[in-house]
Structures are given as structure tokens and as C-alpha cells.
Motif scaffolding. Structure first.
Motif, PDB file in Angstrom:
ATOM      1  N   ASN A 112       0.813  -1.224   0.000  1.00 44.73           N
ATOM      2  CA  ASN A 112       0.000   0.000   0.000  1.00 44.73           C
ATOM      3  C   ASN A 112       0.842   1.268   0.000  1.00 44.73           C
ATOM      4  N   ALA A 113       2.137   1.166  -0.372  1.00 50.37           N
ATOM      5  CA  ALA A 113       3.065   2.299  -0.265  1.00 50.37           C
ATOM      6  C   ALA A 113       3.294   3.002  -1.604  1.00 50.37           C
ATOM      7  N   GLY A 114       2.248   3.130  -2.402  1.00 49.40           N
ATOM      8  CA  GLY A 114       2.392   3.781  -3.704  1.00 49.40           C
ATOM      9  C   GLY A 114       2.890   5.202  -3.611  1.00 49.40           C
ATOM     10  N   ASP A 115       2.332   5.990  -2.682  1.00 49.05           N
ATOM     11  CA  ASP A 115       2.775   7.386  -2.523  1.00 49.05           C
ATOM     12  C   ASP A 115       4.242   7.460  -2.119  1.00 49.05           C
ATOM     13  N   LEU A 116       4.661   6.529  -1.279  1.00 49.64           N
ATOM     14  CA  LEU A 116       6.044   6.508  -0.814  1.00 49.64           C
ATOM     15  C   LEU A 116       6.994   6.182  -1.963  1.00 49.64           C
ATOM     16  N   ARG A 117       6.604   5.247  -2.806  1.00 42.03           N
ATOM     17  CA  ARG A 117       7.440   4.912  -3.954  1.00 42.03           C
ATOM     18  C   ARG A 117       7.506   6.069  -4.946  1.00 42.03           C
ATOM     19  N   SER A 118       6.401   6.786  -5.086  1.00 39.76           N
ATOM     20  CA  SER A 118       6.407   7.969  -5.956  1.00 39.76           C
ATOM     21  C   SER A 118       7.323   9.052  -5.401  1.00 39.76           C
ATOM     22  N   ALA A 119       7.367   9.177  -4.067  1.00 40.45           N
ATOM     23  CA  ALA A 119       8.253  10.150  -3.443  1.00 40.45           C
ATOM     24  C   ALA A 119       9.709   9.793  -3.685  1.00 40.45           C
ATOM     25  N   LEU A 120      10.049   8.515  -3.536  1.00 31.74           N
ATOM     26  CA  LEU A 120      11.422   8.090  -3.793  1.00 31.74           C
ATOM     27  C   LEU A 120      11.818   8.383  -5.236  1.00 31.74           C
ATOM     28  N   ALA A 121      10.887   8.218  -6.153  1.00 35.90           N
ATOM     29  CA  ALA A 121      11.194   8.407  -7.573  1.00 35.90           C
ATOM     30  C   ALA A 121      11.653   9.826  -7.877  1.00 35.90           C
ATOM     31  N   ILE A 122      11.188  10.812  -7.100  1.00 36.69           N
ATOM     32  CA  ILE A 122      11.572  12.199  -7.381  1.00 36.69           C
ATOM     33  C   ILE A 122      12.537  12.756  -6.339  1.00 36.69           C
ATOM     34  N   ALA A 123      12.894  11.949  -5.342  1.00 33.75           N
ATOM     35  CA  ALA A 123      13.805  12.422  -4.297  1.00 33.75           C
ATOM     36  C   ALA A 123      15.190  12.691  -4.878  1.00 33.75           C
ATOM     37  N   ASP A 124      15.795  13.785  -4.450  1.00 33.32           N
ATOM     38  CA  ASP A 124      17.163  14.098  -4.837  1.00 33.32           C
ATOM     39  C   ASP A 124      18.073  12.969  -4.353  1.00 33.32           C
ATOM     40  N   PRO A 125      18.794  12.284  -5.251  1.00 29.68           N
ATOM     41  CA  PRO A 125      19.644  11.170  -4.813  1.00 29.68           C
ATOM     42  C   PRO A 125      20.654  11.560  -3.740  1.00 29.68           C
ATOM     43  N   ASP A 126      21.032  12.832  -3.687  1.00 30.34           N
ATOM     44  CA  ASP A 126      21.981  13.292  -2.677  1.00 30.34           C
ATOM     45  C   ASP A 126      21.342  13.445  -1.302  1.00 30.34           C
ATOM     46  N   ARG A 127      20.026  13.229  -1.217  1.00 30.83           N
ATOM     47  CA  ARG A 127      19.307  13.397   0.049  1.00 30.83           C
ATOM     48  C   ARG A 127      18.639  12.113   0.500  1.00 30.83           C
ATOM     49  N   VAL A 128      19.035  10.986  -0.050  1.00 34.64           N
ATOM     50  CA  VAL A 128      18.392   9.707   0.240  1.00 34.64           C
ATOM     51  C   VAL A 128      19.253   8.892   1.203  1.00 34.64           C
ATOM     52  N   LEU A 129      18.626   8.412   2.290  1.00 37.36           N
ATOM     53  CA  LEU A 129      19.249   7.533   3.270  1.00 37.36           C
ATOM     54  C   LEU A 129      18.409   6.259   3.396  1.00 37.36           C
ATOM     55  N   VAL A 130      18.924   5.286   4.151  1.00 38.72           N
ATOM     56  CA  VAL A 130      18.169   4.048   4.372  1.00 38.72           C
ATOM     57  C   VAL A 130      18.254   3.681   5.849  1.00 38.72           C
ATOM     58  N   GLU A 131      17.219   3.018   6.348  1.00 45.96           N
ATOM     59  CA  GLU A 131      17.155   2.634   7.754  1.00 45.96           C
ATOM     60  C   GLU A 131      16.283   1.406   7.923  1.00 45.96           C
TER      61      GLU A 131
END
Length: 295
Positions: free
Chosen positions: A221-240
Motif C-alpha cells: 500500500n506504499a504507492g505514494d512513498l514509492r512515488s516520493a522516492l522516484a523524485i527524491a534528490d539522490p543526494d538526500r536519500v538515506l536508508v534505515e
């Protein structure tokens, strides 16, 4: 003394003999090591308990070479300071969680708690104030005023100590952004377990705020979250991980741990059509910019 966490034992992840309730199998190691920038080694998932050192060993074996241990109240923040002194693979964050702030306030102890958080945050391996923020899912009424006050105080501490701010934001995107802009955000802000949509991702891109993605990215059910990742600046992406919670699909419902990071990273690579090693290198570099060196 650091509260001991009794091993399960942590044999091979997933082989603890407790079936579907146990730890999932270890993933294939990542080609480039990354860090888990938000975990709770002092939290327990049901009857399963894990020795912190063993958990970090299991993570290191699959290319997760470090983690940020996060406090949510005074007890877990004290644990965090002791944990980072014990294992060089850990950095720490300390704070009063937004859902705990009203409890301290009702007991007349919020100011004392915030003062101790600032003292704990002076430790050189404490690199963040967090998790703090707003949670409109579990708190309502007068508790929201205490949350807002506590959030503003944490922002002030982070700015004065030049520490990263780790934000807990649940059903409160607009209000979190409003408070950050009113107070003036610290130089480094991380939206822990990013839960926003494209609109919040654009704000983070524009403000230079980090977006930390967890196993929730893999939920159906995380469609919005995946859409957010698609446009996120790669220099601002972390993982946890937010371990022991938010275990990625298809192991949702079983306990999470830092060794599970590769499942989420591979999902991120697939969703963004990224080459895995390049994505890992970017996440590692972003994490170091956000928190500084683990050395």
C-alpha cells in the motif's frame, strides 16, 4: 551499566527455531557497504531479544557496516550513550519521542528531561537529536501542545550543539514543516522513516533535508512513498530499518534488524532503475554527510 540484551542466540538470522515469528534469512551482501541510520538495539520484539554486538556482526556480514542507535526517552537515550561507547560501529541520537513528551509534561518532568537530553547529546559520538517531531496518530488534545513545545526545544538543542535533527513525522507533514520553518531548521535534517508523498519530497529537495527510507517502501500500500522516492534528490536519500519494526516485504510481521537493510536497498535500486553499487555508494556518502565519520 548498559542493560544487557540476552542473545536469542543470534545464530544465522532466520535460524533461531521460532518459525515465522523468528528473524528472516540473511540477504545477499551489498556490493558497497552502507549504514543503517535509525535502529533501536534496546527495543525488544515480543519474546525475542538480541545481543547488540551480535546484531551488528550480522549486519556487517551483509554489507551494513554501521548504525545510528536512537533514543526515545531518558532510559533509551542513556542506553544509547553507553552503547556508542561500547561499539565503534555505532553512532547515537538522543531525544524525547513526541509521544513521550506529553507523559513527561503531565508529570512535571519535561524540562528536566530536556536538560538531561542536552547533557547526553554532548557526547562526541552522539551526532543527532532524535527522534523528535510530531505524531498526530497516537497523540491528541492537550498532548499536541506538549509535542509542539518539545519539538521546538529539540530543534533549539540541535542548532546550538550543531547536531543533525532526526524527525519522527506521523500524519503531521504540514505541521512539521511549519515548525521547522518557524524555528529555522538545523543545518542537517533527516525525516526518519520518510512517510510523505511527492509534495513532501519536493519540499525536502528544496530545503536540502534528508529522506530516510525504511522497509515500508516495500509494502503493497506504499504507492505514494514509492512515488516520493522516484523524485527524491539522490543526494538526500538515506536508508534505515527502525528495527525491530517495519520489516520489509515479504517478511513483514517478523522482527527487523540492521542486517535486513539489503532487502530495502535492492528494492530502492529496482524502483529507481539504479545500478546497485552506485546507489549504495550514494547512500553511504549521504550518511557520512548527515552524521559525520564513524571513525
Amino acid at each position: 551499566m548498559l542493560t544487557p540484551l540476552t542473545p536469542v542466540p543470534f545464530r544465522e538470522p532466520g535460524s533461531d527455531g521460532s518459525g515465522r515469528h523468528g528473524f528472516p534469512p540473511a540477504p545477499e551482501p551489498l556490493p558497497i557497504p552502507v549504514m543503517d541510520n535509525h535502529t533501536h538495539l534496546d527495543f525488544r520484539s515480543g519474546s525475542l531479544t538480541v545481543d547488540a554486538s551480535a546484531a551488528l556482526d550480522a549486519a556487517e556480514a551483509v554489507g551494513v557496516q554501521g548504525a545510528v542507535q536512537v533514543g526515545c526517552d531518558l532510559e533509551s537515550s542513556r542506553f544509547t550513550v553507553q552503547a556508542v561507547e561500547r561499539d565503534s560501529r555505532l553512532l547515537g541520537a538522543v531525544a524525547i519521542h513526541p509521544n513521550d513528551a506529553p507523559k513527561y509534561a503531565r508529570n512535571g518532568k519535561l524540562e528536566d528531561a530536556l536538560s538531561e537530553i542536552e547533557i547526553l547529546a554532548s557526547h562526541p559520538r552522539i551526532r543527532a537529536i532524535g527522534e523528535t517531531g510530531l505524531d498526530f496518530f497516537r497523540t491528541e488534545g492537550e498532548g499536541l501542545a506538549h509535542q509542539r513545545y518539545s519539538f521546538r526545544r529539540h530543534i533549539d538543542i540541535a542548532k546550538r550543539l550543531d547536531l543533525t535533527l532526526q524527525i519522527h513525522d506521523r500524519d503531521a507533514h504540514d505541521d512539521v514543516v511549519q515548525v521547522l520553518k518557524e524555528e529555522g531548521a538545523p543545518s542537517r535534517v533527516v525525516f526518519h522513516c520518510f512517510s510523505g508523498d511527492e509534495d513532501l519530497a519536493r519540499i525536502c529537495n528544496n530545503e536540502g533535508w534528508y529522506m530516510s527510507f525504511a522497509g515500508t517502501l516495500t509494502f503493497k500500500n506504499a504507492g505514494d512513498l514509492r512515488s516520493a522516492l522516484a523524485i527524491a534528490d539522490p543526494d538526500r536519500v538515506l536508508v534505515e530499518t527502525d528495527a525491530p519494526y517495519l520489516t520489509p516485504h515479504p517478511f513483514r510481521g517478523r522482527p527487523n534488524a540492521s542486517y535486513m537493510i539489503p532487502y530495502t536497498v535492492r528494492a530502492m535500486a529496482e524502483l529507481t532503475s539504479s545500478e546497485l553499487s552506485i546507489l549504495c555508494s550514494g547512500i553511504a556518502a549521504n550518511t557520512l554527510r548527515a552524521y559525520g565519520s564513524w571513525d
